[in-house]
Design a protein around this motif. Structure first.
Motif, PDB file in Angstrom:
ATOM      1  N   GLN A  65       0.757  -1.197   0.022  1.00 41.20           N
ATOM      2  CA  GLN A  65      -0.065   0.003  -0.010  1.00 41.20           C
ATOM      3  C   GLN A  65       0.767   1.204   0.069  1.00 41.20           C
ATOM      4  O   GLN A  65       2.063   1.211   0.447  1.00 41.20           O
ATOM      5  CB  GLN A  65      -1.070   0.187   1.165  1.00 41.20           C
ATOM      6  N   ILE A  66       0.228   2.289  -0.581  1.00 39.15           N
ATOM      7  CA  ILE A  66       1.193   3.665  -0.690  1.00 39.15           C
ATOM      8  C   ILE A  66       1.024   4.402   0.757  1.00 39.15           C
ATOM      9  O   ILE A  66      -0.306   4.399   1.354  1.00 39.15           O
ATOM     10  CB  ILE A  66       0.632   4.567  -1.691  1.00 39.15           C
ATOM     11  N   VAL A  67       2.175   4.769   1.316  1.00 40.40           N
ATOM     12  CA  VAL A  67       2.207   5.369   2.569  1.00 40.40           C
ATOM     13  C   VAL A  67       3.241   6.627   2.488  1.00 40.40           C
ATOM     14  O   VAL A  67       3.804   6.588   1.173  1.00 40.40           O
ATOM     15  CB  VAL A  67       2.448   4.419   3.550  1.00 40.40           C
ATOM     16  N   GLY A  68       3.364   7.369   3.562  1.00 46.42           N
ATOM     17  CA  GLY A  68       4.324   8.246   3.605  1.00 46.42           C
ATOM     18  C   GLY A  68       4.132   9.580   2.594  1.00 46.42           C
ATOM     19  O   GLY A  68       3.018   9.719   2.220  1.00 46.42           O
ATOM     20  N   PRO A  69       5.227  10.283   2.668  1.00 42.07           N
ATOM     21  CA  PRO A  69       5.363  11.353   1.569  1.00 42.07           C
ATOM     22  C   PRO A  69       4.419  11.442   0.460  1.00 42.07           C
ATOM     23  O   PRO A  69       4.792  10.465  -0.360  1.00 42.07           O
ATOM     24  CB  PRO A  69       6.706  12.067   1.694  1.00 42.07           C
ATOM     25  N   ALA A  70       3.895  12.403  -0.060  1.00 42.08           N
ATOM     26  CA  ALA A  70       3.426  12.444  -1.384  1.00 42.08           C
ATOM     27  C   ALA A  70       4.159  12.367  -2.507  1.00 42.08           C
ATOM     28  O   ALA A  70       5.388  13.080  -2.187  1.00 42.08           O
ATOM     29  CB  ALA A  70       2.301  13.476  -1.412  1.00 42.08           C
ATOM     30  N   GLU A  71       3.845  12.257  -3.586  1.00 40.94           N
ATOM     31  CA  GLU A  71       4.678  12.275  -4.814  1.00 40.94           C
ATOM     32  C   GLU A  71       5.262  13.746  -4.924  1.00 40.94           C
ATOM     33  O   GLU A  71       4.506  14.503  -4.746  1.00 40.94           O
ATOM     34  CB  GLU A  71       4.131  12.013  -6.357  1.00 40.94           C
ATOM     35  N   GLY A  72       6.639  13.903  -5.130  1.00 41.15           N
ATOM     36  CA  GLY A  72       7.253  15.279  -5.307  1.00 41.15           C
ATOM     37  C   GLY A  72       7.864  15.727  -4.093  1.00 41.15           C
ATOM     38  O   GLY A  72       8.657  16.814  -4.064  1.00 41.15           O
ATOM     39  N   ALA A  73       7.842  14.740  -3.059  1.00 37.36           N
ATOM     40  CA  ALA A  73       8.307  15.341  -1.681  1.00 37.36           C
ATOM     41  C   ALA A  73       9.809  15.332  -1.870  1.00 37.36           C
ATOM     42  O   ALA A  73      10.603  14.655  -2.493  1.00 37.36           O
ATOM     43  CB  ALA A  73       7.974  14.279  -0.476  1.00 37.36           C
ATOM     44  N   ASP A  74      10.275  16.612  -0.982  1.00 35.30           N
ATOM     45  CA  ASP A  74      11.704  16.406  -1.147  1.00 35.30           C
ATOM     46  C   ASP A  74      12.477  15.710  -0.120  1.00 35.30           C
ATOM     47  O   ASP A  74      11.742  14.961   0.900  1.00 35.30           O
ATOM     48  CB  ASP A  74      12.156  17.942  -0.976  1.00 35.30           C
ATOM     49  N   ALA A  75      13.852  15.742  -0.410  1.00 36.20           N
ATOM     50  CA  ALA A  75      14.737  14.812   0.200  1.00 36.20           C
ATOM     51  C   ALA A  75      14.573  14.926   1.866  1.00 36.20           C
ATOM     52  O   ALA A  75      14.754  13.862   2.686  1.00 36.20           O
ATOM     53  CB  ALA A  75      16.299  14.882  -0.031  1.00 36.20           C
ATOM     54  N   SER A  76      14.405  16.142   2.328  1.00 35.59           N
ATOM     55  CA  SER A  76      14.333  16.325   3.758  1.00 35.59           C
ATOM     56  C   SER A  76      13.152  15.515   4.093  1.00 35.59           C
ATOM     57  O   SER A  76      12.997  15.024   5.480  1.00 35.59           O
ATOM     58  CB  SER A  76      14.180  17.866   3.909  1.00 35.59           C
TER      59      SER A  76
END
Length: 113
Positions: A65-76
């Motif tokens: 399943q998709i989790v975490g920061p959205a597409e395009g999130a920066d490295a930080s």
């Protein structure tokens, strides 16, 4: 309940799959060799596409399943999210896959279970 491969074998297979598709895969953090959770950080040419986590569904099957920061999130943002997950579960595996067609990989992976 569906049987699953040891985490270290599945992690190695995911890296090989990315490389077979013309991409790059690396294990950022090794977890428990047998039962560690797997989290994939999916990118294309260094641009974040999605994070996928393998979870146990109510029917006993393992699914991505998709989790975490959205597409395009920066490295930080990715680093912060990843560090929190590692603090919460020291046994998890973080695997980065930089692949040519992340949309296709994500669709195929999340639909397979």
């Amino acid at each position: 309940m569906a049987e699953r491969l040891p985490a270290q074998l599945e992690a190695a297979a995911l890296v090989r799959r990315a490389e077979a598709e013309g991409g790059f895969g690396t294990i950022l953090k090794r977890g428990d060799n047998d039962r560690g959770a797997l989290i994939l950080l999916i990118a294309r040419r260094g641009n974040h596409s999605a994070c996928l986590e393998r979870t146990l569904a109510t029917n006993g099957e393992y699914r991505w399943q998709i989790v975490g920061p959205a597409e395009g999130a920066d490295a930080s943002a990715l680093a912060d999210w990843s560090q929190k997950r590692v603090r919460f579960d020291e046994d998890l595996w973080l695997i980065e896959l930089d692949i040519p067609h992340p949309e296709r990989f994500i669709a195929e992976t999340t639909s397979q279970g």
